[in-house]
Design a protein around this motif. Structure first.
Motif, short mmCIF file in Angstrom:
data_model
loop_
_atom_site.label_atom_id
_atom_site.label_comp_id
_atom_site.label_asym_id
_atom_site.label_seq_id
_atom_site.Cartn_x
_atom_site.Cartn_y
_atom_site.Cartn_z
N PRO A 1 0.81 -1.22 0.00
CA PRO A 1 0.00 0.00 0.00
C PRO A 1 0.84 1.27 0.00
O PRO A 1 0.43 2.27 -0.57
N LEU A 2 2.03 1.23 0.59
CA LEU A 2 2.89 2.41 0.59
C LEU A 2 3.34 2.74 -0.84
O LEU A 2 3.39 3.92 -1.22
N ASP A 3 3.65 1.72 -1.64
CA ASP A 3 4.01 1.95 -3.03
C ASP A 3 2.88 2.61 -3.80
O ASP A 3 3.10 3.52 -4.60
N GLN A 4 1.67 2.17 -3.56
CA GLN A 4 0.53 2.75 -4.25
C GLN A 4 0.27 4.18 -3.81
O GLN A 4 -0.02 5.05 -4.63
N VAL A 5 0.41 4.45 -2.52
CA VAL A 5 0.23 5.81 -2.01
C VAL A 5 1.28 6.75 -2.61
O VAL A 5 0.96 7.86 -3.04
N LEU A 6 2.52 6.31 -2.65
CA LEU A 6 3.58 7.15 -3.21
C LEU A 6 3.38 7.38 -4.71
O LEU A 6 3.61 8.49 -5.20
N ALA A 7 2.94 6.37 -5.43
CA ALA A 7 2.68 6.53 -6.86
C ALA A 7 1.58 7.56 -7.10
O ALA A 7 1.70 8.43 -7.97
N HIS A 8 0.52 7.49 -6.31
CA HIS A 8 -0.56 8.46 -6.46
C HIS A 8 -0.12 9.86 -6.03
O HIS A 8 -0.52 10.85 -6.64
N ALA A 9 0.68 9.95 -4.97
CA ALA A 9 1.16 11.26 -4.50
C ALA A 9 2.03 11.92 -5.56
O ALA A 9 1.89 13.13 -5.81
N VAL A 10 2.91 11.17 -6.17
CA VAL A 10 3.75 11.74 -7.24
C VAL A 10 2.88 12.18 -8.40
O VAL A 10 3.08 13.26 -8.96
N HIS A 11 1.90 11.37 -8.75
CA HIS A 11 1.03 11.73 -9.87
C HIS A 11 0.25 13.00 -9.57
O HIS A 11 0.15 13.89 -10.42
N ILE A 12 -0.29 13.12 -8.38
CA ILE A 12 -1.12 14.27 -8.03
C ILE A 12 -0.28 15.51 -7.78
O ILE A 12 -0.60 16.60 -8.26
N LEU A 13 0.82 15.37 -7.06
CA LEU A 13 1.59 16.54 -6.62
C LEU A 13 2.66 16.99 -7.60
O LEU A 13 3.06 18.16 -7.57
N ALA A 14 3.16 16.09 -8.44
CA ALA A 14 4.32 16.46 -9.22
C ALA A 14 4.12 16.44 -10.73
O ALA A 14 4.60 17.33 -11.42
N THR A 15 3.43 15.47 -11.26
CA THR A 15 3.43 15.25 -12.70
C THR A 15 2.97 16.48 -13.47
O THR A 15 3.71 17.01 -14.31
N GLY A 16 1.78 16.94 -13.24
CA GLY A 16 1.27 18.08 -14.00
C GLY A 16 2.04 19.36 -13.75
O GLY A 16 2.29 20.14 -14.68
N LYS A 17 2.44 19.58 -12.53
CA LYS A 17 3.11 20.83 -12.19
C LYS A 17 4.52 20.93 -12.79
O LYS A 17 4.88 21.93 -13.40
N PHE A 18 5.32 19.89 -12.63
CA PHE A 18 6.69 19.98 -13.08
C PHE A 18 6.83 19.86 -14.59
O PHE A 18 7.70 20.49 -15.19
N ILE A 19 5.98 19.06 -15.23
CA ILE A 19 6.04 18.97 -16.68
C ILE A 19 5.63 20.31 -17.29
O ILE A 19 6.25 20.79 -18.24
N MET B 1 7.38 25.40 -19.86
CA MET B 1 7.38 26.87 -19.96
C MET B 1 8.78 27.44 -19.90
O MET B 1 9.10 28.40 -20.60
N LEU B 2 9.64 26.86 -19.07
CA LEU B 2 10.97 27.44 -18.88
C LEU B 2 11.98 26.99 -19.93
O LEU B 2 12.91 27.73 -20.23
N PHE B 3 11.83 25.82 -20.47
CA PHE B 3 12.80 25.30 -21.45
C PHE B 3 12.22 25.19 -22.85
O PHE B 3 12.97 24.98 -23.79
N GLY B 4 10.92 25.24 -22.98
CA GLY B 4 10.28 25.03 -24.28
C GLY B 4 10.21 26.27 -25.05
O GLY B 4 10.54 26.64 -26.07
#
Length: 69
Positions: A43-61, A66-69
């Protein structure tokens, strides 16, 4: 010509964020085929996968684009 240090700092944060987003793909195709972790993942793996998806994927991409494109 002087560099804008705040833009350089934000670019560094964007590059580190892209690293966090892409860590799952470093494991090989398992990261893409099973985004919640391989079968039998805890369950910890699943929680971390969802946390990265929610907190990081859209924002950092978006920030990276914007900064390099």
């Amino acid at each position: 010509m002087d560099r804008v240090l705040s833009i350089d700092l934000i670019r560094g944060v964007a590059v580190c964020g892209i690293l966090v987003v892409n860590v799952a793909s470093f494991a090989g195709p398992v990261g893409w085929v099973y985004p919640n972790g391989p079968p039998g993942a805890g369950p910890l793996d699943q929680v971390l996968a969802h946390a990265v998806h929610i907190l990081a994927t859209g924002k950092f991409i978006t920030l990276f684009g914007m900064l390099f494109g």
